[in-house]
Every structure is written in C-alpha cells, then in structure tokens.
Design an enzyme around this catalytic site. Structure first.
Site, PDB file in Angstrom:
ATOM      1  N   LYS A   8     -63.005 -10.016 -78.760  1.00 44.27           N
ATOM      2  CA  LYS A   8     -62.761  -9.595 -80.148  1.00 44.27           C
ATOM      3  C   LYS A   8     -62.625  -8.089 -80.281  1.00 44.27           C
ATOM      4  O   LYS A   8     -61.877  -7.611 -81.125  1.00 44.27           O
ATOM      5  CB  LYS A   8     -63.869 -10.112 -81.070  1.00 44.27           C
ATOM      6  CG  LYS A   8     -63.770 -11.599 -81.338  1.00 44.27           C
ATOM      7  CD  LYS A   8     -64.480 -11.951 -82.635  1.00 44.27           C
ATOM      8  CE  LYS A   8     -64.247 -13.406 -82.994  1.00 44.27           C
ATOM      9  NZ  LYS A   8     -65.048 -13.835 -84.134  1.00 44.27           N
ATOM     10  N   LYS A  36     -51.488 -24.981 -83.854  1.00 42.42           N
ATOM     11  CA  LYS A  36     -52.652 -25.561 -84.520  1.00 42.42           C
ATOM     12  C   LYS A  36     -52.391 -25.667 -86.027  1.00 42.42           C
ATOM     13  O   LYS A  36     -51.795 -24.771 -86.612  1.00 42.42           O
ATOM     14  CB  LYS A  36     -53.823 -24.595 -84.276  1.00 42.42           C
ATOM     15  CG  LYS A  36     -55.202 -25.175 -84.362  1.00 42.42           C
ATOM     16  CD  LYS A  36     -56.216 -24.106 -83.989  1.00 42.42           C
ATOM     17  CE  LYS A  36     -56.409 -23.142 -85.142  1.00 42.42           C
ATOM     18  NZ  LYS A  36     -57.733 -23.018 -85.684  1.00 42.42           N
ATOM     19  N   LYS A  42     -54.657 -22.714 -91.999  1.00 44.38           N
ATOM     20  CA  LYS A  42     -54.407 -22.256 -93.371  1.00 44.38           C
ATOM     21  C   LYS A  42     -53.469 -21.063 -93.381  1.00 44.38           C
ATOM     22  O   LYS A  42     -52.873 -20.753 -94.401  1.00 44.38           O
ATOM     23  CB  LYS A  42     -55.716 -21.909 -94.083  1.00 44.38           C
ATOM     24  CG  LYS A  42     -56.468 -20.723 -93.487  1.00 44.38           C
ATOM     25  CD  LYS A  42     -57.639 -20.336 -94.376  1.00 44.38           C
ATOM     26  CE  LYS A  42     -58.541 -19.312 -93.725  1.00 44.38           C
ATOM     27  NZ  LYS A  42     -59.090 -19.673 -92.420  1.00 44.38           N
TER      28      LYS A  42
END
Ligand code: ADP
Length: 339
Positions: free
Chosen positions: A115, A201, A204
C-alpha cells in the site's frame, strides 16, 4: 469462545460484497451464536483514515454498511455490531500496544509494503501502525478466534506476537493479560465478476451500472441486467472443464451456484445443453427471489439514520462493557496510574 471480525465500511453495496463478505458474517453469526459463543462484528472506520478519505463519504458509508449488514441477516440481538469510533478502547489499546510492537515487525508486513509502494515517506503513520490497531481490535475482547483471508494471515500472526511479548514482559505466567487468538478460515467466499467483463471483478467503481447488481436494485433492474449480461453463443457444458476460456459463462454459473447454495457442477447438471436464453431467466428469478426481501429492507433502513445510529449505539455499549476489564488490566500491567 469468542469470534471478532472487522470490515471497512463501504457504500453502494453490490452482489459481490454480499456473496464475498456479508454472507460469510451471517453464516458465522448463525453457526457460532447457536452454540452459545459470542460474535463481535465491527466496522473498521478507524482503519479507514489510514488512506486519503472523504469524511462525509466515510460517515455515509459507515451507516450504509450497517443497513446492508442488518438487511442481509446480521441480527444486532445475536451479534454485537458496532463501529470502532464509538468504542474509544480500540484507539487506547492501540497506543498501549505501540510500546510492545517492534518497528522491524511492522516493516515486514507485505500489506504495508504494497500500500505504501514507493512512497513510504509520504504514507501515513496510521498505514504503518494499522496492524497494531488490528491487534488491539481482537486482543481487547480476548478473542479466541479471528476469521482471516489469505491477505490478513500475517497481521494475525503479528497480533499473536504482540500478545505473547506483552504477556512475557508485563503479565505473569499464571495470569496472562491477553488470549492468543487462533485463525479460522472463513467459509469459502465467492469471487463475483462483472456482468460486462468476466475478467474484471464486480465493483462499485466500475463506471457501468450494468456491470453489477446493486443491493438496491429492484426486480426489473435485476432481470434487465441479467438479460443484458455478456455471454457467448454456446450452450452450457456438462462439466466445469467445459467452461474453460468462457469467463462470462463461468461467472453466471458461479453466481447461480452461490445463490442456490449448490456447486457449479450441480448447476451444470441441471442446465447442461441449455442456452443462455433458458439459463438467464432462471438466474434472474433466483436473484430476485433471494435478494428482493433484503433489498426492500436495505432501501428502507439506509434512509432511517436514527434507527442505524441506534443499532450502532447499542452495539457500542455492549462492546465497551466487554472491553473494559482487559483495557483496565492493560493500563495496570504497564504501571499507568488512573485515579
Ligand atoms: P469494491 O470493489 O466494490 O470497491 P470493496 O473493495 O469495498 O468493494 O470490498 C468490500 C468487501 O466486499 C471486501 O471484503 C471484498 O472482498 C468484498 N468484495 C468486493 N467485491 C467483490 C467481488 N466482486 N466478489 C467477491 N467479493 C467482493
């Protein structure tokens, strides 16, 4: 026995979130509470501030996630459902454990490396100490079991190391401060792909609303999206091997199987030789039948801020009570004087 699990709050929930995450919590709740064990489920809103975020979005997503969880079957009377921010013991415990966690341990965390990427200097301190907050989340409640996916195994190991070192340094052999939690492998989560592209995938953040089934979609929208879902002209094969190279077909069969509670192979036994003209309406109806009652509740509940806040408040009161003795013992063990 006590199970503790957290999830980051997200909004605009879809079928992928339901089959990949929410449904597993509902299953764990039903299985564990039936045996008289405690289930604590929390929204990791404190973790969410480790990355750049929008405060209004975080607030809205926290409530939306509660609405989704409750609509999909998390029962606030069976489980303890709360958000970290309303239980200050999480942040306190993290600080107390910061004295025990080692820089070297955190430096080895692959999630931190991934990250932070090349920009370690610019990453937040919260991103670095994220696993210590996770350790606090579970040690605070003397969790015996923590469900962990592949990507979280390393963090649970770290929580055990922190607990072990703290017990060695500040506890006594016959009275350890913390329980070392064991991992449990959560029920296998389905990975749901986009209805427009079997290699992406369902998410949203996909710009096309036709790519996903939202938990707010009504029956017409669901039927329409399934009808328009990308497929190929071949009929369904007899076996899983026959789905090789047919990502979209495999995804729809996978969704059917997950919703019906059967294996993809069993779905193929039922639909072998049939085309999508027959399979799609069956899948659409199955989705409508299962999702509609949840969607109706979700649409109502997400508008009812008062009810959502009451659920979180009730959960937080219970969580605070459960956390209090361990937090007090931790302060005490460290020699911190509290009036
Ligand atoms: P999104 O990709 O829509 O932004 P998040 O990253 O917020 O979703 O995921 C929230 C939870 O839902 C995570 O536990 C994640 O694993 C699960 N999840 C999200 N999308 C899918 C999917 N397509 N299939 C299975 N699980 C998913």
């Amino acid at each position: 026995m006590r199970i503790v699990s957290g999830i980051q709050p997200t909004g605009n929930l879809h079928l992928g979130n339901y089959l990949g995450a929410i449904r597993n919590w509902v299953r764990m709740q039903d299985e564990w509470t039936a045996q008289g064990h405690d289930c604590l489920f929390f929204l990791a809103d404190l973790h969410a501030i480790s990355m750049p975020h929008d405060p209004a979005g975080l607030r809205a997503n926290t409530r939306e996630m509660v609405a989704a969880l409750v609509s999909c079957g998390i029962d606030p009377d069976k489980s303890i459902l709360f958000n970290q921010a309303q239980v200050p013991a999480h942040a306190e415990m993290q600080w107390l454990l910061n004295g025990t966690a080692r820089m070297g341990w955190l430096n080895r965390m692959t999630q931190w490396k991934d990250k932070a990427g090349k920009n370690r200097e610019g990453a937040s301190v919260a991103l670095f100490t994220y696993p210590v907050l996770q350790a606090a989340d579970v040690l605070l409640y003397q969790a015996t079991h923590v469900p962990v996916g592949e990507d979280q195994k390393q963090h649970l190991e770290l929580a055990r190391d922190v607990a072990q070192k703290f017990n060695n340094d500040f506890g006594s052999e016959d009275a350890p401060v913390f329980t070392l939690p064991d991992p449990i492998i959560p029920p296998e989560a389905a990975r749901i792909m986009s209805l427009r592209d079997g290699s992406a995938k369902m998410s949203k953040s996909d710009p096309s609303d036709m790519s996903r089934i939202n938990l707010t979609d009504d029956a017409d929208a669901i039927m329409q999206k399934v009808k328009k879902a990308k497929t190929d002209p071949e009929p369904l094969p007899a076996t899983i091997e026959g789905l090789e190279g047919r990502a979209e077909a495999r995804n729809l069969v996978g969704i059917f199987a997950a919703m019906a509670g059967v294996t993809p192979a069993e779905v193929l036994v039922q639909f072998e030789g049939k085309g999508f003209g027959a399979f799609k309406p069956a899948l659409g109806e199955l989705l409508v039948e299962t999702l509609s009652p949840m969607a109706t509740r979700y649409r109502e509940l997400r508008e009812d801020i008062e009810a959502l806040d009451a659920i979180l408040c009730k959960g937080a009161l219970k969580a605070r009570d459960l956390a209090a003795p361990t937090l007090a013992r931790t302060y005490e063990a460290l020699g911190l004087v509290r009036g």
